[in-house]
Design an enzyme around this catalytic site. Structure first.
Site, short mmCIF file in Angstrom:
data_model
loop_
_atom_site.label_atom_id
_atom_site.label_comp_id
_atom_site.label_asym_id
_atom_site.label_seq_id
_atom_site.Cartn_x
_atom_site.Cartn_y
_atom_site.Cartn_z
N SER A 19 0.85 -1.18 0.00
CA SER A 19 0.00 0.00 0.00
C SER A 19 0.89 1.23 0.00
CB SER A 19 -0.90 0.02 1.23
OG SER A 19 -0.15 0.52 2.33
N LYS A 20 0.21 2.38 -0.19
CA LYS A 20 0.95 3.63 -0.24
C LYS A 20 1.59 3.93 1.11
CE LYS A 20 -1.68 5.17 -4.06
NZ LYS A 20 -2.68 5.92 -4.71
N ARG A 21 1.15 3.20 2.13
CA ARG A 21 1.71 3.45 3.46
C ARG A 21 2.91 2.55 3.76
NH1 ARG A 21 -2.96 5.37 3.09
NH2 ARG A 21 -3.84 3.41 2.45
#
Ligand code: GLU
Length: 472
Positions: A253-255
């Site tokens: 994920s972008k995290r």
């Protein structure tokens, strides 16, 4: 294949991670391999979440990696603009066409009404889909609802009892039954377009021929094909790539920072290392060895892209980083290290790069070596302390004598120490390395000796010879 047009279509809602960068790369390679065009389209129709800064960062990161786009932001052509937030008039035209042709209709159902209907269907064991409440409202009924202040969404009319089939470039033949889709919203009540609507329309308007994207978009494809068919536009062929999974087996994920392109860049990963790593993720067509960035397109074979999920493996990435560092020319090596040892003058930086550069994985490690050559030793490794103790002061006294008479010449120094102490092999070289670098491993010792500040060299040998205060 006649000149494909591919695209990368990120939403600027976060930083790029290796999963979406791989999607970008595969699209880029598919276009480059066949002499086609690679487009960059920014999917910022959901304006609330995006931001100028994220967009700029995305462009910078992609350029850094070398994935230059033939058309896109900063490279407009007749099919632009390439920011969806600037394409509203085109979407409005398509809504009008669909509405006029009876392929879309205003839907006045409230969120609550839709939710009740959904729950009722689920309770009856049916898959939830739009119940068709507003499908056949006449003009009068519509006008009355608008007069009541109800703001309609726009819904696409799906013909029941049909099958949408397509040949997925990665997953093979696919078929979806329209009864499972139901009529779907293409414009929200507040006016914002649905993502998959703009996405399909833009692909067609931009003459995109091939779309490689994450398999999380597979369920959008039948709706997109129906839309394009209704608009009389030709659809691209789609290939849905298996997702890239992170450490816990969940999609990246972008995290997930360790796989974030920007974090990798800041740590000092080289673009060519990342590209070599990504080339092999879920793609069995690449040769075993290093591929120069310019040769990547010919090393890519879409037929060899597999369906199994790929896993992010940091050790593999590190392997390609080592390969990439080893291939840097001296000037590039020095430039790569410069960020971590900015205080060194150009000559010292060049020397440091030549002596220690290829032993590094990351620029930050250059700081320790700058200390070894020109400043403070890093903290002594326990094994280094042991090697020094085992050699004893007489060993270093001999080394110091040789240094004073012969200069920083490893062969001559070791010859004299061997003659004096009888030490050979590792017992000869290891204590020297330990006293001079604080480590038991590292780059070749002879050039290191020559490059080292002569005063430091003398002081370090003298300290171990028991002449601690000596600084001449
Ligand atoms: N904006 C979409 C995403 O970032 C693009 C999907 C597509 O490539 O079609 O997932």
């Amino acid at each position: 294949m006649s000149s494909p047009v591919t695209r990368f279509a990120p939403s600027p809602t976060g930083r790029l991670h290796l999963g979406n960068v791989r999607t970008a790369l595969f699209n880029y390679l598919l276009a480059r391999r066949e002499g086609g065009r690679f487009l960059l389209r920014i999917e910022d129709s959901d304006r609330a979440r995006g931001g100028e800064d994220l967009l700029e960062a995305l462009l910078v990161d992609l350029r850094w990696l070398g994935l230059e786009w033939d058309a896109g932001p900063g490279a407009e052509d007749e099919w632009g603009p390439y920011l969806q937030s600037e394409r509203d008039p085109l979407y409005a035209e398509a809504y009008a066409t669909l509405e006029q042709g009876g392929r879309a209709y205003p839907c006045f159902c409230s969120a609550l009404e839709l939710e009740v209907s959904r729950k009722t269907q689920l309770a009856a064991g049916q898959p939830p889909r739009y119940a068709g409440t507003c499908r056949d409202l006449d003009d009068e009924a519509r006008t009355a609802r608008i007069r009541d202040g109800r703001q309609p969404s726009l819904r696409f009319r799906v013909d029941p009892g049909k099958t949408v089939s397509f040949d997925d470039l990665v997953r093979g033949p696919q078929a979806f039954v329209t009864d499972d889709l139901g009529d779907f919203v293409i414009r929200r009540a507040e006016g914002a377009p649905m993502f998959f609507f703009c996405n399909a329309l833009d692909d067609a308007l931009m003459r995109v021929t091939h779309v490689l994207r994450g398999e999380d978009h597979l369920s959008n494809t039948p709706r997109q094909l129906l839309l394009l068919e209704a608009l009389g536009m030709s659809a691209p062929v789609y290939g849905h790539l298996p997702l890239l999974l992170g450490r816990e087996g969940r999609p990246l994920s972008k995290r997930e920072d360790s796989a974030g392109l920007h974090s990798l860049r800041q740590a000092g990963f080289l673009p060519a290392a990342i590209l070599n790593y990504l080339l092999r993720l879920g793609h069995a067509g690449a040769p075993d060895g290093w591929v120069e960035p310019a040769d990547l397109p010919s090393a890519f074979n879409l037929d060899k892209v597999g369906r199994a999920p790929a896993h992010f493996d940091e050790s593999q990435l590190l392997h390609w980083q080592r390969e990439a560092v080893n291939r840097l020319d001296p000037a590039a090596l020095a430039a790569w290290m410069a960020s971590a040892v900015g205080e060194l003058d150009a000559d010292r930086l060049t020397t440091l790069a030549a002596v220690a550069g290829r032993n590094l994985n990351f620029p930050a490690e250059a700081r320790d070596w700058a200390g070894v050559l020109y400043g403070e030793l890093p903290p002594m490794e326990p094994a280094a302390t042991l090697a020094i103790q085992e050699a004893g002061p007489a060993f270093f006294a001999a080394a110091l004598e040789a240094l004073d008479s012969e200069g920083p010449d490893l062969a001559k120094i070791t010859a004299l120490v061997r003659a004096r102490t009888g030490s050979k092999g590792a017992r000869l070289y290891m204590p020297l390395r330990a006293a001079l670098t604080g480590l038991t491993h590292g780059p070749e010792l002879a050039p290191l000796l020559k490059a080292m500040d002569p005063m430091l060299l003398r002081r370090r040998l003298a300290a171990q010879a028991g002449h601690a205060g000596e600084t001449t």
